[in-house]
Design a protein around this motif. Structure first.
Motif, PDB file in Angstrom:
ATOM      1  N   ARG A  56       1.440   7.101 -10.166  1.00 22.22           N
ATOM      2  CA  ARG A  56       0.008   7.021  -9.962  1.00 22.22           C
ATOM      3  C   ARG A  56      -0.500   6.595  -8.720  1.00 22.22           C
ATOM      4  N   LEU A  57       0.186   6.819  -7.709  1.00 25.04           N
ATOM      5  CA  LEU A  57      -0.126   6.289  -6.295  1.00 25.04           C
ATOM      6  C   LEU A  57      -1.553   7.457  -5.920  1.00 25.04           C
ATOM      7  N   PRO A  58      -2.538   6.765  -5.601  1.00 21.63           N
ATOM      8  CA  PRO A  58      -3.680   7.624  -5.154  1.00 21.63           C
ATOM      9  C   PRO A  58      -3.528   8.650  -4.213  1.00 21.63           C
ATOM     10  N   ASP A  59      -4.253   9.805  -4.312  1.00 19.12           N
ATOM     11  CA  ASP A  59      -4.014  10.906  -3.530  1.00 19.12           C
ATOM     12  C   ASP A  59      -4.547  10.705  -1.968  1.00 19.12           C
ATOM     13  N   ASP A  60      -5.600   9.879  -1.826  1.00 20.43           N
ATOM     14  CA  ASP A  60      -6.325   9.654  -0.582  1.00 20.43           C
ATOM     15  C   ASP A  60      -5.853   8.656   0.296  1.00 20.43           C
ATOM     16  N   ARG A  61      -6.139   8.472   1.450  1.00 21.63           N
ATOM     17  CA  ARG A  61      -5.571   7.302   2.283  1.00 21.63           C
ATOM     18  C   ARG A  61      -6.345   6.244   1.845  1.00 21.63           C
ATOM     19  N   ASP A  62      -7.709   6.252   1.680  1.00 19.95           N
ATOM     20  CA  ASP A  62      -8.164   4.939   1.344  1.00 19.95           C
ATOM     21  C   ASP A  62      -7.771   4.491   0.092  1.00 19.95           C
ATOM     22  N   GLY A  63      -7.795   5.319  -0.939  1.00 21.33           N
ATOM     23  CA  GLY A  63      -6.986   4.559  -2.273  1.00 21.33           C
ATOM     24  C   GLY A  63      -5.673   4.012  -1.921  1.00 21.33           C
ATOM     25  N   ARG A  64      -4.773   4.630  -1.261  1.00 23.99           N
ATOM     26  CA  ARG A  64      -3.676   3.808  -0.991  1.00 23.99           C
ATOM     27  C   ARG A  64      -3.668   2.944  -0.090  1.00 23.99           C
ATOM     28  N   THR A  65      -4.838   2.641   0.951  1.00 20.11           N
ATOM     29  CA  THR A  65      -5.036   1.577   1.693  1.00 20.11           C
ATOM     30  C   THR A  65      -5.417   0.298   0.792  1.00 20.11           C
ATOM     31  N   ARG A  66      -6.211   0.724  -0.290  1.00 18.19           N
ATOM     32  CA  ARG A  66      -6.650  -0.411  -1.128  1.00 18.19           C
ATOM     33  C   ARG A  66      -5.679  -0.905  -2.260  1.00 18.19           C
ATOM     34  N   TYR A  67      -4.492   0.065  -2.333  1.00 17.72           N
ATOM     35  CA  TYR A  67      -3.718  -0.102  -3.264  1.00 17.72           C
ATOM     36  C   TYR A  67      -2.481  -1.183  -2.764  1.00 17.72           C
ATOM     37  N   LEU A  68      -2.145  -0.853  -1.556  1.00 20.67           N
ATOM     38  CA  LEU A  68      -1.220  -1.767  -0.648  1.00 20.67           C
ATOM     39  C   LEU A  68      -1.801  -3.199  -0.475  1.00 20.67           C
ATOM     40  N   ALA A  69      -3.149  -2.783   0.158  1.00 24.01           N
ATOM     41  CA  ALA A  69      -4.064  -4.142   0.496  1.00 24.01           C
ATOM     42  C   ALA A  69      -3.970  -5.190  -0.745  1.00 24.01           C
ATOM     43  N   SER A  70      -4.241  -4.785  -1.785  1.00 26.93           N
ATOM     44  CA  SER A  70      -4.187  -5.634  -3.118  1.00 26.93           C
ATOM     45  C   SER A  70      -2.742  -6.356  -3.159  1.00 26.93           C
ATOM     46  N   LEU A  71      -1.758  -5.621  -3.058  1.00 26.31           N
ATOM     47  CA  LEU A  71      -0.309  -5.955  -3.020  1.00 26.31           C
ATOM     48  C   LEU A  71      -0.069  -7.025  -2.054  1.00 26.31           C
ATOM     49  N   ALA A  72      -0.391  -6.693  -0.756  1.00 25.84           N
ATOM     50  CA  ALA A  72      -0.239  -7.661   0.269  1.00 25.84           C
ATOM     51  C   ALA A  72      -0.816  -8.881   0.156  1.00 25.84           C
ATOM     52  N   GLU A  73      -2.174  -8.902  -0.565  1.00 30.83           N
ATOM     53  CA  GLU A  73      -3.027 -10.118  -0.781  1.00 30.83           C
ATOM     54  C   GLU A  73      -2.577 -10.716  -1.971  1.00 30.83           C
ATOM     55  N   ALA A  74      -1.714 -10.217  -2.768  1.00 30.39           N
ATOM     56  CA  ALA A  74      -1.018 -10.961  -4.089  1.00 30.39           C
ATOM     57  C   ALA A  74       0.332 -11.766  -3.522  1.00 30.39           C
ATOM     58  N   GLY A  75       0.666 -11.068  -2.500  1.00 32.92           N
ATOM     59  CA  GLY A  75       1.779 -12.005  -1.792  1.00 32.92           C
ATOM     60  C   GLY A  75       3.181 -11.307  -1.922  1.00 32.92           C
ATOM     61  N   VAL A  76       3.170 -10.044  -2.440  1.00 29.79           N
ATOM     62  CA  VAL A  76       4.484  -9.315  -2.535  1.00 29.79           C
ATOM     63  C   VAL A  76       5.209  -9.232  -1.416  1.00 29.79           C
ATOM     64  N   ALA A  77       6.653  -9.366  -1.571  1.00 27.35           N
ATOM     65  CA  ALA A  77       7.340  -9.596  -0.549  1.00 27.35           C
ATOM     66  C   ALA A  77       7.615  -8.096   0.029  1.00 27.35           C
ATOM     67  N   ALA A  78       7.714  -7.038  -0.632  1.00 28.29           N
ATOM     68  CA  ALA A  78       8.108  -5.768  -0.161  1.00 28.29           C
ATOM     69  C   ALA A  78       7.940  -4.766  -1.395  1.00 28.29           C
ATOM     70  N   ILE A  79       7.841  -3.568  -0.973  1.00 33.01           N
ATOM     71  CA  ILE A  79       7.414  -2.182  -1.846  1.00 33.01           C
ATOM     72  C   ILE A  79       8.807  -1.740  -1.703  1.00 33.01           C
ATOM     73  N   GLY A  80       9.321  -1.289  -2.852  1.00 33.46           N
ATOM     74  CA  GLY A  80      10.508  -0.551  -3.077  1.00 33.46           C
ATOM     75  C   GLY A  80      10.051   0.902  -3.450  1.00 33.46           C
ATOM     76  N   PHE A  81      10.121   1.997  -2.661  1.00 30.80           N
ATOM     77  CA  PHE A  81       9.393   3.248  -3.209  1.00 30.80           C
ATOM     78  C   PHE A  81      10.606   4.347  -3.620  1.00 30.80           C
ATOM     79  N   GLY A  82      10.745   4.512  -4.844  1.00 30.02           N
ATOM     80  CA  GLY A  82      11.728   5.448  -5.226  1.00 30.02           C
ATOM     81  C   GLY A  82      11.538   7.081  -4.984  1.00 30.02           C
ATOM     82  N   THR A  83      12.498   7.529  -4.174  1.00 30.78           N
ATOM     83  CA  THR A  83      12.111   8.935  -3.922  1.00 30.78           C
ATOM     84  C   THR A  83      13.118  10.117  -4.777  1.00 30.78           C
ATOM     85  N   GLY A  84      13.003  11.183  -4.796  1.00 31.07           N
ATOM     86  CA  GLY A  84      13.547  12.152  -5.488  1.00 31.07           C
ATOM     87  C   GLY A  84      12.966  12.354  -6.805  1.00 31.07           C
ATOM     88  N   LEU A  85      11.890  11.810  -7.392  1.00 31.23           N
ATOM     89  CA  LEU A  85      10.934  12.268  -8.384  1.00 31.23           C
ATOM     90  C   LEU A  85       9.858  12.847  -8.311  1.00 31.23           C
TER      91      LEU A  85
END
Length: 510
Positions: A56-85
Motif C-alpha cells: 500500500r505504498l503511496p505512488d507519489d513522492r509526497d505520499g511516501r515522504t509523509r509515510y516515512l516521516a510518520s514512522l521516523a516521528e514514531a521512533g521506528v528503528a528501521a524499515i525492512g522492505f521486502g523485494t520480489g513481490l
C-alpha cells in the motif's frame, strides 16, 4: 549486548542489505513487526523494525515522504522492505527520503521470510534478557558484600559498575555522600536537585522514584526512607533509561542503604566501639594492620585523605553525652562513625575535603570549642590530631578553628614548640592555685584577655560579678608579677595560653 540495526545486518543467514549505507547502524531494535498500513505509525511506540512489502505504498513522492516521516516521528528503528513481490528493488525515492530523515532502509530479499527476522530478534532479546538476569543475580550478592566490607561508597561503586551509569548518594541535607565511578556531571546534578525541589528532602509526599530526561542525561532518583522520614536519595545518571532489571538493582541498593543507615542496635554499638579503638591506635601513631587501614579508609575522601577535628567540652561528663550526638550527626550524613573520647575531648575523623562548616554542623547545639587538623593520609592521622588540638586551644566558645586556613602563627611548628615550653614556666603560680583546688585563675586570665580587658564581657563569660573579676585579675597580676594594662604583656600571655592550656577533666573551665 545491544541489539542494533548493525547487529541485524551482520546476521549472514538473513542476507539483509542496507540501502542507506552506514546510516543508523547503532540504532537499537527491540522487536520486529509486519504492517502494510500507511498509517502504521499510529500503532507503534518506537524501537521497532517495521517489515513491509510496499503493498500500500503511496505512488507519489509526497505520499511516501509523509509515510516515512510518520514512522521516523514514531521512533521506528528501521524499515525492512521486502523485494520480489510488488517491487523488484527498493524504490530509489524511498531510500532517498529515508536517508534525509535519518531512517535506515533495509532490503529483505524474497527467499527470507519476515518470520525468520522476527525469530532472530526474539532469540536475541531472550539471550539478552537471560544475560541481564545473570548479571543481576551476580550483582545483588556482590552489592551486599560491598556494603558490608566498604559501606555505602563501596555499594555505590558496585551498583555503578553493574549499571554502567554514574551513581550518586545524597544525604538528607542535599549533600553528596559519594559519587561513583566519578564525580557526577554538574549539569546533571542541577537537574537532580531541581527535580527534588527544596522540600523533597523532608517530605514523603512525592513519588519514591522519579525519572528526568534531558538532552544529555537520563536521571533516575530513588528516595531512601527510614522510620517514616526521608534520610537521603540515590541518583543514577546515564545516557539512556534504565531497564526493568536495572531498576530492580537500584531498588536492591536502596534497601541495602536503608539497612546500613539503620543498623541493628547491638551491631551498631559494637561497630562504634571497634571504630573508636581503631581511631585510638591511629591517634597514638601506632602502626596499623591492613584491616584497620581498610576500615579507616571508609572515612576518606576520593583522594584517600582524612582530617581530624577535636572537640573540647567543659567537662568529661558533657563530652561523654556529646559523643552520641556527634555519632548520630555523622550517621545522618551517611558517614562512618569514628569518634574517640579522652576526658573532656572528643576526636572525630572527617573526610579530607571537609571544612569548618562540616565540623560546626556536627556539633550544632553543643557548647564546645573545636579545631581542625590538616587533610592527611591515613598514616599521618596522629599529626592531624596534634594540629587539631592546637587549633581547638585557639578557639573561643562555639568556634571551630582551622589554623592553616586562617594563616595563624600558631600553625607554625616552631612557634608552637616555643610557646608550649613557656606555658608551665610562665603560668606556674596560676596552675598551682588551680591544682590546689583554688579558683581557676588560668581560665579567668584567658577570658579576660579574650575579652580585650572588657570587664562586663569577661565577667559574663566566666559567670562572676565584675567586682569578683577585678579581684581575681589583681591577684593574677600579683602572682605573675605583670601589669595587664600593658598590651605586649597581654599579647604574650594570650599566645602562651592558646598554645597549651588544657584544664583537667571534670572541671568547669569554659
Amino acid at each position: 549486548m545491544a541489539t542494533t540495526v548493525g547487529w541485524l545486518l551482520d546476521q549472514r543467514a538473513l542476507d539483509l542489505r542496507s540501502c542507506t549505507g552506514s546510516l543508523g547502524l547503532d540504532r537499537p531494535i527491540d522487536c520486529a513487526l509486519t504492517s502494510e498500513l500507511v498509517d502504521a505509525a499510529d500503532w507503534l511506540s518506537g524501537g521497532e523494525l517495521l517489515l513491509t512489502t510496499g503493498m500500500r505504498l503511496p505512488d507519489d513522492r509526497d505520499g511516501r515522504t509523509r509515510y516515512l516521516a510518520s514512522l521516523a516521528e514514531a521512533g521506528v528503528a528501521a524499515i525492512g522492505f521486502g523485494t520480489g513481490l510488488g517491487y523488484d528493488t527498493v524504490p530509489d525515492d524511498l531510500v532517498e527520503i529515508g536517508a534525509d530523515l535519518g531512517l535506515p532502509v533495509l532490503e529483505v530479499p524474497l527467499p527470507v521470510p519476515f518470520s525468520a527476522i522476527a525469530r532472530t530478534l526474539l532469540d536475541r532479546v531472550a539471550d539478552d534478557r537471560y544475560a541481564q538476569f545473570t548479571r543481576a543475580a551476580r550483582s545483588q550478592p556482590a552489592m551486599t558484600r560491598a556494603v558490608i566490607a566498604g559501606g555505602v561508597p563501596a555499594l555505590a561503586g558496585e551498583l555503578a559498575a553493574a549499571l554502567d551509569h554514574t551513581v550518586v548518594v545524597i544525604d538528607r541535607d542535599g549533600r553528596v555522600v559519594c559519587s561513583r565511578p566519578r564525580a557526577a556531571d554538574p549539569v546533571a546534578m542541577t537537574h537532580v536537585r531541581r527535580a527534588l525541589g527544596p522540600d523533597h528532602w523532608r517530605s514523603r509526599a512525592a513519588s519514591a522514584t522519579g525519572v528526568t530526561i534531558t538532552d544529555d542525561h537520563t536521571i533516575t532518583v530513588q528516595r531512601i526512607s527510614s522510620g517514616g522520614a526521608v534520610v537521603g536519595h540515590l541518583a543514577v545518571i546515564g545516557d539512556r533509561p534504565l531497564g526493568d532489571l536495572q531498576r530492580v538493582l537500584v531498588g536492591h541498593a536502596s534497601s541495602l542503604i536503608t539497612l546500613q543507615h539503620n543498623g541493628a542496635g547491638d551491631v551498631a554499638a559494637e561497630r562504634a566501639q571497634l571504630h573508636a579503638d581503631v581511631l585510638g591506635f591511629a591517634i597514638r601513631g601506632d602502626t596499623l594492620p591492613a584491616t584497620a587501614e581498610t576500615m579507616l579508609l571508609r572515612a576518606a575522601d576520593d583522594d584517600g585523605l582524612v582530617r581530624v577535628v577535636v572537640f573540647e567540652f567543659r567537662s568529661s561528663t558533657v563530652a561523654a553525652d556529646a559523643v552520641g550526638q556527634l555519632a548520630s550527626a555523622l550517621e545522618q550524613r551517611w558517614r562512618p562513625v569514628f569518634c574517640a573520647r579522652d576526658g573532656r575531648e572528643v576526636v572525630v575523623l572527617l573526610r579530607g575535603d571537609d571544612d569548618t562548616t562540616t565540623a560546626q554542623s556536627l556539633a550544632a547545639g553543643l557548647r564546645m570549642r573545636a579545631g581542625l587538623g590538616d587533610p592527611v593520609a591515613l598514616c599521618d592521622i596522629a599529626a592531624s590530631t596534634g594540629q587539631a588540638r592546637q587549633a581547638a586551644r585557639a578557639a573561643v566558645d562555639g568556634e571551630v578553628v582551622d589554623l592553616v586556613t586562617t594563616r595563624s602563627v600558631l600553625a607554625i611548628d616552631g612557634v608552637q614548640d616555643g610557646l608550649r615550653g613557656l606555658h608551665d614556666i610562665r603560668l606556674r603560680p596560676l596552675l598551682e592555685v588551680r591544682a590546689a583546688g583554688g579558683a581557676d585563675l588560668v581560665t579567668t586570665l584567658r577570658r579576660y584577655l579574650e575579652a580585650n580587658g572588657h570587664w562586663e564581657s569577661a565577667a559574663a563569660a566566666i559567670g562572676v560579678h565584675r567586682h569578683t573579676l577585678r579581684q581575681r585579675v589583681s591577684r593574677i597580676e600579683g602572682l605573675l608579677g605583670v601589669d595587664l594594662a600593658d598590651a605586649r604583656t597581654r599579647a604574650e600571655l594570650l599566645l602562651i595560653l592558646l598554645s597549651g592550656d588544657r584544664p583537667p577533666a571534670g572541671r568547669e573551665s569554659r
